[in-house]
Design an enzyme around this catalytic site. Structure first.
Site, short mmCIF file in Angstrom:
data_model
loop_
_atom_site.label_atom_id
_atom_site.label_comp_id
_atom_site.label_asym_id
_atom_site.label_seq_id
_atom_site.Cartn_x
_atom_site.Cartn_y
_atom_site.Cartn_z
N ALA A 13 -42.31 -10.46 -23.57
CA ALA A 13 -42.39 -11.25 -22.34
C ALA A 13 -42.93 -10.33 -21.25
O ALA A 13 -43.51 -9.29 -21.56
CB ALA A 13 -41.02 -11.83 -22.01
N SER A 130 -36.70 0.27 -14.79
CA SER A 130 -36.86 -0.49 -13.55
C SER A 130 -38.28 -0.40 -13.04
O SER A 130 -38.95 0.61 -13.22
CB SER A 130 -35.89 0.00 -12.47
OG SER A 130 -36.09 -0.79 -11.30
N GLY A 131 -38.69 -1.44 -12.37
CA GLY A 131 -40.02 -1.46 -11.77
C GLY A 131 -40.65 -2.83 -11.89
O GLY A 131 -41.75 -3.06 -11.39
N LYS A 184 -28.58 2.22 -14.78
CA LYS A 184 -29.47 1.10 -14.42
C LYS A 184 -28.68 -0.02 -13.75
O LYS A 184 -29.14 -0.66 -12.81
CB LYS A 184 -30.21 0.57 -15.66
CG LYS A 184 -31.05 -0.69 -15.39
CD LYS A 184 -32.24 -0.41 -14.51
CE LYS A 184 -32.85 -1.57 -13.76
NZ LYS A 184 -33.25 -2.75 -14.40
N HIS A 187 -28.04 1.03 -10.28
CA HIS A 187 -29.34 0.89 -9.60
C HIS A 187 -29.51 -0.55 -9.12
O HIS A 187 -29.88 -0.81 -7.98
CB HIS A 187 -30.47 1.29 -10.56
CG HIS A 187 -31.83 0.83 -10.15
ND1 HIS A 187 -32.25 -0.47 -10.25
CD2 HIS A 187 -32.88 1.52 -9.64
CE1 HIS A 187 -33.50 -0.58 -9.81
NE2 HIS A 187 -33.90 0.62 -9.44
N ASN A 188 -29.22 -1.50 -10.00
CA ASN A 188 -29.38 -2.91 -9.63
C ASN A 188 -28.37 -3.33 -8.57
O ASN A 188 -28.68 -4.14 -7.69
CB ASN A 188 -29.26 -3.80 -10.87
CG ASN A 188 -30.55 -3.84 -11.66
OD1 ASN A 188 -31.35 -2.90 -11.59
ND2 ASN A 188 -30.76 -4.89 -12.42
N GLU A 191 -29.72 -2.23 -5.52
CA GLU A 191 -30.85 -3.14 -5.23
C GLU A 191 -30.33 -4.41 -4.52
O GLU A 191 -30.92 -4.87 -3.53
CB GLU A 191 -31.51 -3.48 -6.56
CG GLU A 191 -32.64 -4.47 -6.55
CD GLU A 191 -33.15 -4.70 -7.99
OE1 GLU A 191 -33.54 -3.72 -8.65
OE2 GLU A 191 -33.15 -5.85 -8.46
N ARG A 289 -24.79 -13.64 -2.35
CA ARG A 289 -25.60 -14.50 -3.23
C ARG A 289 -24.76 -15.67 -3.72
O ARG A 289 -25.23 -16.81 -3.79
CB ARG A 289 -26.12 -13.70 -4.44
CG ARG A 289 -27.19 -12.70 -4.10
CD ARG A 289 -27.93 -12.26 -5.35
NE ARG A 289 -28.76 -11.09 -5.08
CZ ARG A 289 -29.67 -10.59 -5.93
NH1 ARG A 289 -29.84 -11.15 -7.11
NH2 ARG A 289 -30.39 -9.54 -5.62
N1 NDP Z 1 -38.17 -9.06 -15.38
C1 NDP Z 1 -37.86 -7.92 -14.79
O1 NDP Z 1 -38.27 -7.62 -13.66
C2 NDP Z 1 -37.00 -6.93 -15.50
C3 NDP Z 1 -36.33 -7.26 -16.67
N2 NDP Z 1 -35.56 -6.33 -17.30
C4 NDP Z 1 -34.90 -6.66 -18.56
O2 NDP Z 1 -35.87 -6.56 -19.60
C5 NDP Z 1 -35.58 -7.51 -20.63
C6 NDP Z 1 -36.80 -8.41 -20.82
O3 NDP Z 1 -37.06 -9.06 -19.60
P1 NDP Z 1 -38.28 -10.07 -19.43
O4 NDP Z 1 -39.52 -9.44 -19.93
O5 NDP Z 1 -38.20 -10.55 -18.03
O6 NDP Z 1 -37.97 -11.23 -20.48
P2 NDP Z 1 -36.76 -12.27 -20.59
O7 NDP Z 1 -35.50 -11.66 -20.11
O8 NDP Z 1 -37.20 -13.55 -20.00
O9 NDP Z 1 -36.67 -12.41 -22.20
C7 NDP Z 1 -37.70 -13.01 -22.93
C8 NDP Z 1 -37.90 -12.29 -24.23
O10 NDP Z 1 -36.69 -12.29 -25.01
C9 NDP Z 1 -36.99 -12.84 -26.31
N3 NDP Z 1 -35.82 -13.49 -26.87
C10 NDP Z 1 -34.97 -14.32 -26.26
N4 NDP Z 1 -34.00 -14.71 -27.10
C11 NDP Z 1 -34.25 -14.12 -28.30
C12 NDP Z 1 -33.61 -14.11 -29.56
N5 NDP Z 1 -32.49 -14.80 -29.78
N6 NDP Z 1 -34.17 -13.38 -30.55
C13 NDP Z 1 -35.28 -12.67 -30.34
N7 NDP Z 1 -35.93 -12.61 -29.17
C14 NDP Z 1 -35.42 -13.33 -28.14
C15 NDP Z 1 -38.10 -13.80 -26.03
O11 NDP Z 1 -38.76 -14.15 -27.21
P3 NDP Z 1 -39.61 -15.52 -27.27
O12 NDP Z 1 -40.92 -15.22 -26.63
O13 NDP Z 1 -39.72 -15.81 -28.72
O14 NDP Z 1 -38.83 -16.55 -26.52
C16 NDP Z 1 -38.95 -12.96 -25.09
O15 NDP Z 1 -39.68 -11.97 -25.76
C17 NDP Z 1 -34.33 -8.27 -20.18
O16 NDP Z 1 -33.21 -7.66 -20.73
C18 NDP Z 1 -34.35 -8.07 -18.66
O17 NDP Z 1 -33.07 -8.16 -18.08
C19 NDP Z 1 -35.46 -5.04 -16.86
C20 NDP Z 1 -36.10 -4.66 -15.71
C21 NDP Z 1 -36.88 -5.57 -14.92
O1 5RP Z 2 -33.61 -5.24 -13.33
C1 5RP Z 2 -34.34 -5.80 -12.55
C2 5RP Z 2 -34.93 -5.08 -11.40
O2 5RP Z 2 -34.44 -3.76 -11.30
C3 5RP Z 2 -34.58 -7.26 -12.74
O3 5RP Z 2 -35.62 -7.75 -11.94
C4 5RP Z 2 -33.35 -8.07 -12.58
O4 5RP Z 2 -33.59 -9.36 -13.06
C5 5RP Z 2 -32.90 -8.17 -11.14
O5 5RP Z 2 -31.61 -8.69 -11.06
P1 5RP Z 2 -31.30 -10.21 -10.63
O6 5RP Z 2 -32.18 -11.09 -11.51
O7 5RP Z 2 -29.84 -10.37 -10.90
O8 5RP Z 2 -31.66 -10.34 -9.16
#
Ligand code: NDP
Ligand code: 5RP
Length: 477
Positions: A13, A130-131, A184, A187-188, A191, A289
Site C-alpha cells: 500500500a 516515520s515520514g 515509534k 514519536h506518534n 506527533e 481528538r
Molecule cells: N500511512 C502512513 O503515513 C504510515 C503508516 N504506517 C504503518 O505502515 C503500515 C502500512 O500502512 P499503509 O501503507 O498506510 O497501509 P494500510 O495500513 O492501509 O494497510 C494496507 C496494506 O495491508 C495489507 N493487508 C491488510 N490486511 C491484510 C491481511 N489480513 N493479510 C495480508 N495483508 C493485509 C493490504 O493488502 P491488500 O492490498 O491485499 O488489501 C495492504 O497491503 C501500517 O501498519 C501503518 O500503521 C507507518 C508510518 C506512516
Molecule cells: O505513523 C504515522 C505517522 O508517524 C501514521 O501516519 C499514523 O497513521 C498517524 O497516526 P493517526 O492515524 O492515529 O493520526
C-alpha cells in the site's frame, strides 16, 4: 549478480510501495509481494524502471526469490493483518532469516512475536518507520528494535535508505525486542501533541484576530523561519493557504472538525498510565481528538452558557508573538514528557535506549522532524541521565523566556472561552514540576483518613497512620 533479491517487501500500500521503491532506487534488488496481486503489478507497471524488482503472486514464490539469510520487510496493517502475514511466511522461512515488521505495531505484540519466532530460529525485528508516503520514498526516520545482531545485517541498508541530516543517517539501533516500536509509538504520541498545539495556536489566532486561514498560514510560514522550524509547521502553512477548488473557500473550512486516530496516541497514553509517567500534553491531545469526535455530547453541549469575554487584541504583533512563545514552550513540554516516558520504559524493560540518539534520528524524515531536536540531542549529550529535559540549561532558558507570554495566552483563552487543553495542561505541568511543594500532602492525608493508606512525614523517616476515628494518635507502621 545473483538472480535472487537482496531483500523482500510484502504489503505494497502507500508505505510499502514507496519503501520498496526507495530500496530499489538505492541499488538493492527487491522482491515484492502483496496479498492482492494488483498492487504488485501496478508497482512494476508504474515504477519498474526505477530499479530491480522481482514480483511474486504467491508468498511461497516471494520467499523463494530472496537470497539467504532472507531479509523480509512486512508493511501491512497493524494487529491481526500482521499476524496473518507472519503466519503465512514463517513455514516458508529458514533458520537465521530476518523478518522485519515495519508497520505501526503495538510494542507488546512485537515482544510476543519476537519471543515466538526466536524459539523457531527466526530473527524478528519490530521497526518503527516515520515520514508518511513521502518519507518512505525519499528517506524516512527508521527505529529498529530486535536482537542487536540483526542490525549488523540490516543496518547498512536501513542507513542507506533513511533520511540524512548533516550527512548523518536518521536510522539507528534502538534496543531489544519491542524497543523500536515503543519509540515509534511515543514519536506518534508527540506527533499528536505537536498537531494539537498547532491547532490551538491556529484557533487562537483566528478567534483573537479574526483573520483568514490564509493570513494565519503566512504567520506559520514566518514562524517556520525561526525556532519553531519543523515539518508540521511547514505543512500547516501550506494547508492553511490551500483553497478548496469546488467552493472557493479555505480548504480547512470545508474539512469536518472531527479528528480521527488509528491507535498509536491512545497506546502512548495507556502505557504512560501504566508507567505512572505524566505525559499530560500528549494525553490532552489524544482526548481532544476524542472530544472532537464525540458528536452526541457536542450536539447536546451547544446549549451550555459561555459567560466568556470579548476578544479585544490591541497589539496584533504582540499577541502573535505571545501565541508563538506559548506554542514553543508547550511543545518543549510535550517532548520533555515523551522522553521521560522513553526513559521509564527503557528502565522497565532493560532496553538501554539512548535518548540523544532518538532525537538525532528524528531530525529528518519523520513527521515530527524539527530544528530544535538538535538541542535535545545536545542536552542528552551533556547528561545522558537527565531526569527532566526542561531542566537542561538551554530548555530552562527558552521556556523561562516564554513563560509570561504562555501565562497570558492561557489566561486569555480561558477568559474568552477558547479551548486550549494542550497549552493549558502543559503550563500546569510546568508549574507542577517546578513547584517546591504540591497539595499531594492533602491527598495523602485524605487517603489515610478514609482508607488507612498511611503517609510519610516531612520531618522524620518512616511510614505513619493516624487513628482518625479514634483518639487521633499517630502510629508508626
Ligand atoms: N500511512 C502512513 O503515513 C504510515 C503508516 N504506517 C504503518 O505502515 C503500515 C502500512 O500502512 P499503509 O501503507 O498506510 O497501509 P494500510 O495500513 O492501509 O494497510 C494496507 C496494506 O495491508 C495489507 N493487508 C491488510 N490486511 C491484510 C491481511 N489480513 N493479510 C495480508 N495483508 C493485509 C493490504 O493488502 P491488500 O492490498 O491485499 O488489501 C495492504 O497491503 C501500517 O501498519 C501503518 O500503521 C507507518 C508510518 C506512516
Ligand atoms: O505513523 C504515522 C505517522 O508517524 C501514521 O501516519 C499514523 O497513521 C498517524 O497516526 P493517526 O492515524 O492515529 O493520526
Amino acid at each position: 549478480m545473483s538472480d535472487l533479491a537482496q531483500i523482500g517487501v510484502t504489503g505494497l500500500a502507500v508505505m510499502g510501495r514507496n519503501l520498496a521503491r526507495n530500496i530499489a532506487r538505492h541499488g538493492y534488488s527487491v522482491a515484492i509481494h502483496n496479498r492482492s496481486f494488483g498492487r504488485t503489478q501496478s508497482l512494476v507497471a508504474d515504477h519498474g524502471d526505477e530499479g530491480t524488482f522481482i514480483p511474486s503472486e504467491s508468498a511461497a514464490d516471494f520467499v523463494a526469490s530472496i537470497e539467504r539469510p532472507r531479509k523480509i520487510i512486512i508493511m501491512v496493517k497493524a494487529g491481526a493483518a500482521t499476524d496473518a502475514v507472519i503466519d503465512e511466511l514463517v513455514p516458508l522461512l529458514d533458520q537465521g532469516d530476518i523478518l522485519i515488521d515495519a508497520g505501526n505495531a503495538h510494542f507488546p505484540d512485537t515482544i510476543r512475536r519476537e519471543n515466538a519466532l526466536a524459539a523457531q530460529g527466526i530473527h524478528f525485528v519490530g521497526m518503527g518507520v516515520s515520514g508518511g508516503e513521502e518519507g518512505a520514498l525519499n528517506g524516512p526516520s527508521i527505529m529498529p528494535g530486535g536482537a542487536p545482531e540483526s542490525y549488523t545485517t540490516l543496518g547498512p541498508i536501513l542507513e542507506d535508505i533513511s533520511a540524512k541530516v548533516d550527512g548523518v543517517p536518521c536510522a539507528t539501533y534502538v534496543g531489544p525486542d519491542g524497543a523500536g516500536h515503543f519509540v515509534k509509538m511515543v514519536h506518534n504520541g508527540i506527533e499528536y501533541a505537536d498537531m494539537q498545539l498547532i491547532a490551538e495556536a491556529y484557533d487562537l489566532l483566528r478567534q483573537g484576530l479574526g483573520i483568514s486561514a490564509a493570513e494565519i498560514g503566512e504567520i506559520f510560514a514566518q514562524w517556520n523561519n525561526g525556532d519553531l522550524e519543523s515539518f508540521l509547521i511547514e505543512i500547516t502553512a501550506d494547508v492553511l493557504s490551500h483553497i478548496d477548488a469546488e467552493t472557493g473557500k479555505a480548504f480547512v473550512d470545508i474539512v469536518l472538525d472531527q479528528a480521527e486516530q488509528k491507535g498509536t496516541g491512545r497506546w502512548t497514553v495507556q502505557n504512560a498510565l501504566d508507567l505512572g509517567v505524566p505525559i499530560t500534553g500528549i494525553a490532552e491531545a489524544t482526548f481532544a481528538r476524542a472530544l472532537s469526535g464525540s458528536v452526541p455530547q457536542r450536539t447536546a453541549g451547544r446549549v451550555l452558557p459561555a459567560n466568556a469575554g470579548e476578544w479585544n487584541v490591541t497589539d496584533r504583533d504582540a499577541f502573535i508573538e505571545d501565541v508563538r512563545q506559548a506554542l514553543y514552550a508547550s511543545k518543549v513540554v510535550a517532548y520533555s514528557q515523551g522522553f521521560d516516558q522513553i526513559a521509564a520504559a527503557s528502565a522497565e524493560h532493560n532496553w538501554n535506549i539512548d535518548r540523544g540518539a532518538m532525537a538525532r534520528i528524528w531530525r529528518g524524515g519523520c513527521i515530527i522532524r524539527a530544528r530544535f531536536l538538535n538541542r535535545i540531542t545536545e542536552a542528552y549529550e551533556r547528561d545522558a541521565d537527565l531526569p527532566l529535559l526542561l531542566a537542561d540549561p538551554y530548555f530552562t532558558q527558552i521556556v523561562g523566556d516564554g513563560v509570561s507570554a504562555w501565562r497570558r495566552i492561557v489566561a486569555l483563552a480561558a477568559t474568552n472561552g477558547v479551548p486550549t487543553p494542550a497549552f493549558s495542561s502543559s503550563l500546569a505541568y510546568y508549574d507542577g514540576v517546578r513547584a517546591a511543594g504540591l497539595p499531594a500532602n492533602l491527598i495523602q492525608a485524605q487517603r489515610d483518613f478514609f482508607g488507612a493508606h498511611t503517609y510519610r512525614r516531612t520531618d522524620k523517616e518512616g511510614t505513619f497512620h493516624t487513628e482518625w476515628s479514634g483518639d487521633r494518635s499517630e502510629i508508626q507502621e
